[in-house]
Motif scaffolding. Sequence first.
Motif, PDB file in Angstrom:
ATOM      1  N   HIS A   1      -3.784  96.324 -10.978  1.00 14.72           N
ATOM      2  CA  HIS A   1      -3.578  94.900 -10.787  1.00 14.72           C
ATOM      3  C   HIS A   1      -4.786  94.243 -10.127  1.00 14.72           C
ATOM      4  O   HIS A   1      -5.235  93.174 -10.538  1.00 14.72           O
ATOM      5  CB  HIS A   1      -2.321  94.675  -9.946  1.00 14.72           C
ATOM      6  CG  HIS A   1      -1.973  93.237  -9.765  1.00 14.72           C
ATOM      7  ND1 HIS A   1      -2.309  92.548  -8.624  1.00 14.72           N
ATOM      8  CD2 HIS A   1      -1.342  92.352 -10.573  1.00 14.72           C
ATOM      9  CE1 HIS A   1      -1.897  91.302  -8.739  1.00 14.72           C
ATOM     10  NE2 HIS A   1      -1.302  91.154  -9.902  1.00 14.72           N
ATOM     11  N   ASP A   2      -5.326  94.875  -9.104  1.00 14.04           N
ATOM     12  CA  ASP A   2      -6.482  94.316  -8.402  1.00 14.04           C
ATOM     13  C   ASP A   2      -7.691  94.206  -9.323  1.00 14.04           C
ATOM     14  O   ASP A   2      -8.444  93.234  -9.249  1.00 14.04           O
ATOM     15  CB  ASP A   2      -6.837  95.168  -7.183  1.00 14.04           C
ATOM     16  CG  ASP A   2      -5.794  95.053  -6.087  1.00 14.04           C
ATOM     17  OD1 ASP A   2      -5.006  94.070  -6.101  1.00 14.04           O
ATOM     18  OD2 ASP A   2      -5.746  95.938  -5.207  1.00 14.04           O
ATOM     19  N   GLU A   3      -7.879  95.186 -10.178  1.00 14.41           N
ATOM     20  CA  GLU A   3      -9.005  95.154 -11.113  1.00 14.41           C
ATOM     21  C   GLU A   3      -8.837  94.030 -12.133  1.00 14.41           C
ATOM     22  O   GLU A   3      -9.808  93.382 -12.522  1.00 14.41           O
ATOM     23  CB  GLU A   3      -9.147  96.495 -11.825  1.00 14.41           C
ATOM     24  CG  GLU A   3      -9.592  97.607 -10.905  1.00 14.41           C
ATOM     25  CD  GLU A   3      -9.512  98.981 -11.560  1.00 14.41           C
ATOM     26  OE1 GLU A   3     -10.238  99.866 -11.113  1.00 14.41           O
ATOM     27  OE2 GLU A   3      -8.719  99.146 -12.506  1.00 14.41           O
ATOM     28  N   LEU A   4      -7.594  93.795 -12.570  1.00 13.07           N
ATOM     29  CA  LEU A   4      -7.341  92.718 -13.519  1.00 13.07           C
ATOM     30  C   LEU A   4      -7.623  91.345 -12.902  1.00 13.07           C
ATOM     31  O   LEU A   4      -8.058  90.433 -13.590  1.00 13.07           O
ATOM     32  CB  LEU A   4      -5.897  92.770 -14.021  1.00 13.07           C
ATOM     33  CG  LEU A   4      -5.562  93.933 -14.951  1.00 13.07           C
ATOM     34  CD1 LEU A   4      -4.057  93.934 -15.259  1.00 13.07           C
ATOM     35  CD2 LEU A   4      -6.356  93.840 -16.232  1.00 13.07           C
ATOM     36  N   LEU A   5      -7.377  91.211 -11.611  1.00  8.35           N
ATOM     37  CA  LEU A   5      -7.610  89.938 -10.939  1.00  8.35           C
ATOM     38  C   LEU A   5      -9.057  89.749 -10.503  1.00  8.35           C
ATOM     39  O   LEU A   5      -9.481  88.627 -10.250  1.00  8.35           O
ATOM     40  CB  LEU A   5      -6.704  89.809  -9.712  1.00  8.35           C
ATOM     41  CG  LEU A   5      -5.223  89.605  -9.997  1.00  8.35           C
ATOM     42  CD1 LEU A   5      -4.446  89.555  -8.693  1.00  8.35           C
ATOM     43  CD2 LEU A   5      -4.994  88.341 -10.800  1.00  8.35           C
ATOM     44  N   ALA A   6      -9.814  90.817 -10.429  1.00  7.02           N
ATOM     45  CA  ALA A   6     -11.179  90.734  -9.899  1.00  7.02           C
ATOM     46  C   ALA A   6     -12.061  89.805 -10.725  1.00  7.02           C
ATOM     47  O   ALA A   6     -12.787  88.976 -10.172  1.00  7.02           O
ATOM     48  CB  ALA A   6     -11.795  92.125  -9.810  1.00  7.02           C
ATOM     49  N   ARG A   7     -12.036  89.917 -12.035  1.00  9.76           N
ATOM     50  CA  ARG A   7     -12.918  89.096 -12.876  1.00  9.76           C
ATOM     51  C   ARG A   7     -12.585  87.610 -12.785  1.00  9.76           C
ATOM     52  O   ARG A   7     -13.474  86.804 -12.517  1.00  9.76           O
ATOM     53  CB  ARG A   7     -12.894  89.566 -14.321  1.00  9.76           C
ATOM     54  CG  ARG A   7     -13.833  88.725 -15.183  1.00  9.76           C
ATOM     55  CD  ARG A   7     -13.937  89.216 -16.566  1.00  9.76           C
ATOM     56  NE  ARG A   7     -14.789  90.394 -16.582  1.00  9.76           N
ATOM     57  CZ  ARG A   7     -14.942  91.161 -17.621  1.00  9.76           C
ATOM     58  NH1 ARG A   7     -14.299  90.901 -18.730  1.00  9.76           N
ATOM     59  NH2 ARG A   7     -15.726  92.204 -17.577  1.00  9.76           N
ATOM     60  N   PRO A   8     -11.324  87.187 -12.990  1.00 10.15           N
ATOM     61  CA  PRO A   8     -11.046  85.755 -12.865  1.00 10.15           C
ATOM     62  C   PRO A   8     -11.304  85.239 -11.447  1.00 10.15           C
ATOM     63  O   PRO A   8     -11.767  84.118 -11.275  1.00 10.15           O
ATOM     64  CB  PRO A   8      -9.579  85.605 -13.240  1.00 10.15           C
ATOM     65  CG  PRO A   8      -9.135  86.904 -13.787  1.00 10.15           C
ATOM     66  CD  PRO A   8     -10.169  87.931 -13.478  1.00 10.15           C
ATOM     67  N   ASN A   9     -11.007  86.051 -10.440  1.00 16.98           N
ATOM     68  CA  ASN A   9     -11.235  85.606  -9.067  1.00 16.98           C
ATOM     69  C   ASN A   9     -12.716  85.406  -8.804  1.00 16.98           C
ATOM     70  O   ASN A   9     -13.103  84.436  -8.154  1.00 16.98           O
ATOM     71  CB  ASN A   9     -10.645  86.590  -8.063  1.00 16.98           C
ATOM     72  CG  ASN A   9      -9.143  86.438  -7.932  1.00 16.98           C
ATOM     73  OD1 ASN A   9      -8.574  85.444  -8.355  1.00 16.98           O
ATOM     74  ND2 ASN A   9      -8.505  87.421  -7.360  1.00 16.98           N
ATOM     75  N   SER A  10     -13.555  86.311  -9.291  1.00 17.19           N
ATOM     76  CA  SER A  10     -14.987  86.156  -9.055  1.00 17.19           C
ATOM     77  C   SER A  10     -15.529  84.974  -9.855  1.00 17.19           C
ATOM     78  O   SER A  10     -16.401  84.246  -9.386  1.00 17.19           O
ATOM     79  CB  SER A  10     -15.750  87.437  -9.382  1.00 17.19           C
ATOM     80  OG  SER A  10     -15.680  87.734 -10.755  1.00 17.19           O
ATOM     81  N   ARG A  11     -15.019  84.753 -11.055  1.00 17.29           N
ATOM     82  CA  ARG A  11     -15.430  83.596 -11.857  1.00 17.29           C
ATOM     83  C   ARG A  11     -15.033  82.309 -11.159  1.00 17.29           C
ATOM     84  O   ARG A  11     -15.815  81.363 -11.049  1.00 17.29           O
ATOM     85  CB  ARG A  11     -14.795  83.651 -13.244  1.00 17.29           C
ATOM     86  CG  ARG A  11     -15.179  82.464 -14.121  1.00 17.29           C
ATOM     87  CD  ARG A  11     -14.281  82.363 -15.373  1.00 17.29           C
ATOM     88  NE  ARG A  11     -14.385  81.075 -15.996  1.00 17.29           N
ATOM     89  CZ  ARG A  11     -13.748  79.971 -15.609  1.00 17.29           C
ATOM     90  NH1 ARG A  11     -12.945  80.002 -14.575  1.00 17.29           N
ATOM     91  NH2 ARG A  11     -13.903  78.841 -16.241  1.00 17.29           N
ATOM     92  N   TYR A  12     -13.803  82.260 -10.661  1.00 13.09           N
ATOM     93  CA  TYR A  12     -13.321  81.075  -9.961  1.00 13.09           C
ATOM     94  C   TYR A  12     -14.153  80.822  -8.707  1.00 13.09           C
ATOM     95  O   TYR A  12     -14.591  79.691  -8.453  1.00 13.09           O
ATOM     96  CB  TYR A  12     -11.843  81.250  -9.599  1.00 13.09           C
ATOM     97  CG  TYR A  12     -11.307  80.157  -8.707  1.00 13.09           C
ATOM     98  CD1 TYR A  12     -10.955  78.922  -9.238  1.00 13.09           C
ATOM     99  CD2 TYR A  12     -11.177  80.349  -7.346  1.00 13.09           C
ATOM    100  CE1 TYR A  12     -10.480  77.907  -8.432  1.00 13.09           C
ATOM    101  CE2 TYR A  12     -10.696  79.337  -6.528  1.00 13.09           C
ATOM    102  CZ  TYR A  12     -10.355  78.130  -7.068  1.00 13.09           C
ATOM    103  OH  TYR A  12      -9.893  77.126  -6.266  1.00 13.09           O
ATOM    104  N   ALA A  13     -14.393  81.858  -7.923  1.00  5.56           N
ATOM    105  CA  ALA A  13     -15.178  81.717  -6.690  1.00  5.56           C
ATOM    106  C   ALA A  13     -16.589  81.237  -7.003  1.00  5.56           C
ATOM    107  O   ALA A  13     -17.128  80.374  -6.295  1.00  5.56           O
ATOM    108  CB  ALA A  13     -15.206  83.035  -5.932  1.00  5.56           C
TER     109      ALA A  13
END
Length: 82
Positions: A2-14
């Motif tokens: 789950h954390d890996e799936l969220l990492a890409r959108p979170n880094s893009r958003y940030a």
Amino acid sequence: THDELLARPNSRYAALVATVERELAAEQAGGSVAPSVDPALAARQLVALWDGLQVQWLLDPEQSMSLAMEEFLVRLQAPSQH
């Protein structure tokens, strides 16, 4: 995971919020954005507005995303820029 799936959108958003924040701060330093505007908060608001407008447009393509964005951006302008 789950954390890996969220990492890409979170880094893009940030990264997007950080870019918008830098641009707003630069425009503020140049006198285009009102001194009362908090660039960090305005950046989050701008990205949230854009995301929400895209969803609204998907539901109703007759909606004007550009008009809503322009109205928000006018509110950020320094008084002499209106």
